[in-house]
Write an enzyme that holds these catalytic residues in place. Structure first.
Site, PDB file in Angstrom:
ATOM      1  N   ARG A   1      -2.000  -8.718  -2.184  1.00 19.06           N
ATOM      2  CA  ARG A   1      -1.587  -8.638  -3.591  1.00 19.06           C
ATOM      3  C   ARG A   1      -0.082  -8.474  -3.663  1.00 19.06           C
ATOM      4  O   ARG A   1       0.543  -8.014  -2.702  1.00 19.06           O
ATOM      5  CB  ARG A   1      -2.313  -7.489  -4.306  1.00 19.06           C
ATOM      6  CG  ARG A   1      -2.111  -6.148  -3.642  1.00 19.06           C
ATOM      7  CD  ARG A   1      -3.121  -5.115  -4.088  1.00 19.06           C
ATOM      8  NE  ARG A   1      -2.886  -3.892  -3.315  1.00 19.06           N
ATOM      9  CZ  ARG A   1      -2.205  -2.841  -3.758  1.00 19.06           C
ATOM     10  NH1 ARG A   1      -1.708  -2.843  -4.974  1.00 19.06           N
ATOM     11  NH2 ARG A   1      -2.026  -1.781  -2.981  1.00 19.06           N
TER      12      ARG A   1
ATOM     13  N   GLY B   1       0.806  -1.219   0.000  1.00 23.60           N
ATOM     14  CA  GLY B   1       0.000   0.000   0.000  1.00 23.60           C
ATOM     15  C   GLY B   1       0.836   1.265   0.000  1.00 23.60           C
ATOM     16  O   GLY B   1       2.073   1.225  -0.059  1.00 23.60           O
TER      17      GLY B   1
ATOM     18  N   ASP C   1       1.378  -8.963   1.897  1.00 24.16           N
ATOM     19  CA  ASP C   1       0.156  -8.297   1.438  1.00 24.16           C
ATOM     20  C   ASP C   1      -0.697  -9.353   0.740  1.00 24.16           C
ATOM     21  O   ASP C   1      -0.199 -10.426   0.391  1.00 24.16           O
ATOM     22  CB  ASP C   1       0.510  -7.173   0.451  1.00 24.16           C
ATOM     23  CG  ASP C   1      -0.569  -6.092   0.360  1.00 24.16           C
ATOM     24  OD1 ASP C   1      -0.317  -4.956   0.778  1.00 24.16           O
ATOM     25  OD2 ASP C   1      -1.685  -6.393  -0.144  1.00 24.16           O
TER      26      ASP C   1
ATOM     27  N   TYR D   1     -14.931   3.853   8.532  1.00 25.56           N
ATOM     28  CA  TYR D   1     -13.476   3.890   8.732  1.00 25.56           C
ATOM     29  C   TYR D   1     -13.147   4.566  10.077  1.00 25.56           C
ATOM     30  O   TYR D   1     -12.392   4.025  10.892  1.00 25.56           O
ATOM     31  CB  TYR D   1     -12.848   4.659   7.568  1.00 25.56           C
ATOM     32  CG  TYR D   1     -11.368   4.914   7.671  1.00 25.56           C
ATOM     33  CD1 TYR D   1     -10.453   3.883   7.492  1.00 25.56           C
ATOM     34  CD2 TYR D   1     -10.882   6.196   7.912  1.00 25.56           C
ATOM     35  CE1 TYR D   1      -9.086   4.133   7.561  1.00 25.56           C
ATOM     36  CE2 TYR D   1      -9.519   6.448   7.973  1.00 25.56           C
ATOM     37  CZ  TYR D   1      -8.628   5.410   7.800  1.00 25.56           C
ATOM     38  OH  TYR D   1      -7.278   5.653   7.864  1.00 25.56           O
TER      39      TYR D   1
HETATM   40  P1  NAD Z   1      -3.481   1.328   1.311  1.00 26.98           P
HETATM   41  O1  NAD Z   1      -4.910   1.121   0.988  1.00 26.98           O
HETATM   42  O2  NAD Z   1      -2.631   2.066   0.329  1.00 26.98           O
HETATM   43  O3  NAD Z   1      -2.786  -0.070   1.615  1.00 26.98           O
HETATM   44  C1  NAD Z   1      -3.407  -1.089   2.352  1.00 26.98           C
HETATM   45  C2  NAD Z   1      -2.815  -2.413   1.896  1.00 26.98           C
HETATM   46  O4  NAD Z   1      -3.431  -3.456   2.653  1.00 26.98           O
HETATM   47  C3  NAD Z   1      -3.063  -2.723   0.413  1.00 26.98           C
HETATM   48  O5  NAD Z   1      -1.847  -2.972  -0.248  1.00 26.98           O
HETATM   49  C4  NAD Z   1      -3.952  -3.944   0.442  1.00 26.98           C
HETATM   50  O6  NAD Z   1      -3.704  -4.871  -0.623  1.00 26.98           O
HETATM   51  C5  NAD Z   1      -3.585  -4.562   1.784  1.00 26.98           C
HETATM   52  N1  NAD Z   1      -4.642  -5.460   2.283  1.00 26.98           N
HETATM   53  C6  NAD Z   1      -5.977  -5.302   2.186  1.00 26.98           C
HETATM   54  N2  NAD Z   1      -6.616  -6.356   2.715  1.00 26.98           N
HETATM   55  C7  NAD Z   1      -5.664  -7.213   3.161  1.00 26.98           C
HETATM   56  C8  NAD Z   1      -5.701  -8.473   3.785  1.00 26.98           C
HETATM   57  N3  NAD Z   1      -6.865  -9.086   4.071  1.00 26.98           N
HETATM   58  N4  NAD Z   1      -4.528  -9.068   4.106  1.00 26.98           N
HETATM   59  C9  NAD Z   1      -3.344  -8.472   3.822  1.00 26.98           C
HETATM   60  N5  NAD Z   1      -3.243  -7.270   3.208  1.00 26.98           N
HETATM   61  C10 NAD Z   1      -4.397  -6.657   2.879  1.00 26.98           C
HETATM   62  O7  NAD Z   1      -3.432   2.041   2.741  1.00 26.98           O
HETATM   63  P2  NAD Z   1      -2.296   3.027   3.318  1.00 26.98           P
HETATM   64  O8  NAD Z   1      -2.637   4.398   2.882  1.00 26.98           O
HETATM   65  O9  NAD Z   1      -0.963   2.483   3.056  1.00 26.98           O
HETATM   66  O10 NAD Z   1      -2.650   2.959   4.868  1.00 26.98           O
HETATM   67  C11 NAD Z   1      -2.047   2.023   5.740  1.00 26.98           C
HETATM   68  C12 NAD Z   1      -2.627   2.242   7.128  1.00 26.98           C
HETATM   69  O11 NAD Z   1      -2.404   3.596   7.537  1.00 26.98           O
HETATM   70  C13 NAD Z   1      -4.133   2.007   7.224  1.00 26.98           C
HETATM   71  O12 NAD Z   1      -4.449   1.464   8.485  1.00 26.98           O
HETATM   72  C14 NAD Z   1      -4.701   3.401   7.135  1.00 26.98           C
HETATM   73  O13 NAD Z   1      -5.936   3.505   7.773  1.00 26.98           O
HETATM   74  C15 NAD Z   1      -3.649   4.193   7.881  1.00 26.98           C
HETATM   75  N6  NAD Z   1      -3.669   5.608   7.513  1.00 26.98           N
HETATM   76  C16 NAD Z   1      -3.300   6.007   6.261  1.00 26.98           C
HETATM   77  C17 NAD Z   1      -3.338   7.364   5.948  1.00 26.98           C
HETATM   78  C18 NAD Z   1      -2.921   7.853   4.586  1.00 26.98           C
HETATM   79  O14 NAD Z   1      -3.052   9.054   4.309  1.00 26.98           O
HETATM   80  N7  NAD Z   1      -2.415   6.995   3.707  1.00 26.98           N
HETATM   81  C19 NAD Z   1      -3.759   8.297   6.901  1.00 26.98           C
HETATM   82  C20 NAD Z   1      -4.174   7.835   8.148  1.00 26.98           C
HETATM   83  C21 NAD Z   1      -4.097   6.486   8.465  1.00 26.98           C
HETATM   84  N1  SER Z   2      -5.834   9.540   4.469  1.00 28.08           N
HETATM   85  C1  SER Z   2      -6.839   8.800   5.158  1.00 28.08           C
HETATM   86  C2  SER Z   2      -8.138   8.851   4.449  1.00 28.08           C
HETATM   87  O1  SER Z   2      -8.380   9.834   3.789  1.00 28.08           O
HETATM   88  C3  SER Z   2      -7.010   9.365   6.541  1.00 28.08           C
HETATM   89  O2  SER Z   2      -7.016   8.344   7.442  1.00 28.08           O
HETATM   90  O3  SER Z   2      -8.904   7.927   4.568  1.00 28.08           O
END
Ligand code: NAD
Ligand code: SER
Length: 313
Positions: free
Chosen positions: A37, A12, A35, A142
């Protein structure tokens, strides 16, 4: 003792950059990426393992076979995508965390990192300089899952002494990986569309200001939190973390400085309603007081950040 790390959700937006940073620090063999994928970057990676985090038995086997000591759990459905299938999002976001908390309770790992989000706040939370502790009434599945997850983390720490650590990330902006279905994704996709088409259709309204952070700062804060002595971590639900705040209009005005004929159109959709319930800015003073250096450096120079991203592409 050298940690042996497992990153779940490694394909991700955050996972790709976190795995790279952890491997630079600890060496490739010490960091297993996993992951559902397997994107191209991991296709010939010896230390990538396909895994469904909801498969508790496979997860436990992987942790035992690889002698894992620390897990970063990043698998989740984000805010916008979560609204398409709320029960699916709830199940993935909650059950993945409970699986890992139980594994930590069974002492199969020493430490767990699980990210929360500014999505835990809601329309009744103070909008400016939102404090660490205040009313929280999230309006997305979420946000509800993140708020519940925070409480589960605090519960497992208090009842079972589980060493779980968490940060409430703002929207994250990086140029190495693509976001996966959040409300803050526009702040990354705007750069790609600006470069390809000189134009961006924005799903948020022009003045919708949100807390954001440069990816490098978020990764650095995460690693610092995980390296800190356990007794310095006083907050076991999740720490507020702050970088910068800007609106789509602020960002567009900055991009025009680099791409003169750039144009932006506003077509607010359901994501604008989600964003309207989130803070405008975050008070991260409690995190700063830990003294473990979770400060934003690059995020504060956000026009420079824009330039860097544009230059890289
Ligand atoms: P993302 O959606 O880019 O990546 C999530 C990954 O999890 C994907 O690659 C997906 O294939 C994998 N996944 C989904 N289901 C799965 C499963 N059953 N088993 C294994 N892998 C699985 O998300 P991200 O932006 O990298 O976020 C990562 C974490 O950080 C999340 O908990 C998200 O809530 C948190 N977060 C992200 C942001 C942001 O701006 N990116 C902000 C706040 C919090
Ligand atoms: N970047 C995230 C979202 O927009 C915040 O957790 O879902």
């Amino acid at each position: 003792m050298k940690p042996k790390i497992l990153v779940i959700g490694a394909a991700g937006q955050i996972g790709i950059e976190l795995v790279r940073s952890l491997r630079l620090k600890h060496g490739e063999t010490s960091v297993i990426a996993s992951d559902l994928r397997c994107p191209d970057i991991y296709s010939s990676d010896e230390y990538f393992v396909p895994l469904d985090v909801l498969d508790d038995s496979a997860l436990r086997h992987l942790i035992i076979d690889q002698n894992i000591t620390e897990v970063y759990l990043l698998a989740a459905v984000l805010s916008a995508k979560g609204e398409e299938n709320p029960l699916f999002a709830w199940n993935l976001n909650m059950q993945s965390l409970l699986n890992l908390l139980e594994i930590a309770k069974d002492q199969l790992i020493d430490k767990l990192f699980w990210p929360s989000s500014i999505a835990v706040f809601g329309s009744l939370s103070p909008q400016f300089n939102t404090p660490q502790n205040c009313v929280k009434n999230p309006n997305t599945v979420y946000g509800i899952s993140k708020l519940s997850g925070e409480q589960w983390c605090a519960y497992y720490h208090e009842k079972y002494d589980v060493d779980v650590r968490s940060l409430r990330y703002p929207g994250l902006i990086g140029h190495e990986s693509q976001p996966g279905g959040g409300t803050t994704d526009y702040a990354v996709s705007i750069f790609y569309d600006a470069i390809r088409n000189n134009q961006y259709n924005c799903y948020l309204s022009e003045d919708r200001s949100l807390p954001m952070m440069y990816m490098e700062d978020a990764i650095s804060a995460t690693i610092k939190l995980m390296e800190a002595d356990s007794d310095t971590i006083k907050v076991r639900d999740s720490y507020n973390l702050a970088g910068i705040s800007f609106s789509p209009k602020d960002l567009a005005n900055e991009i025009v400085k680099h791409i003169e004929n750039f144009r932006i159109q506003y077509e607010p959709d359901f994501r604008d309603i989600i964003a309207a319930s989130w803070p405008n800015s975050i008070d991260d003073s409690v995190a700063k007081k830990t003294g473990i250096g979770m400060r934003s450096t690059i995020s504060n120079q956000w026009s420079w950040t824009c330039y860097l991203i544009l230059k890289e592409k």
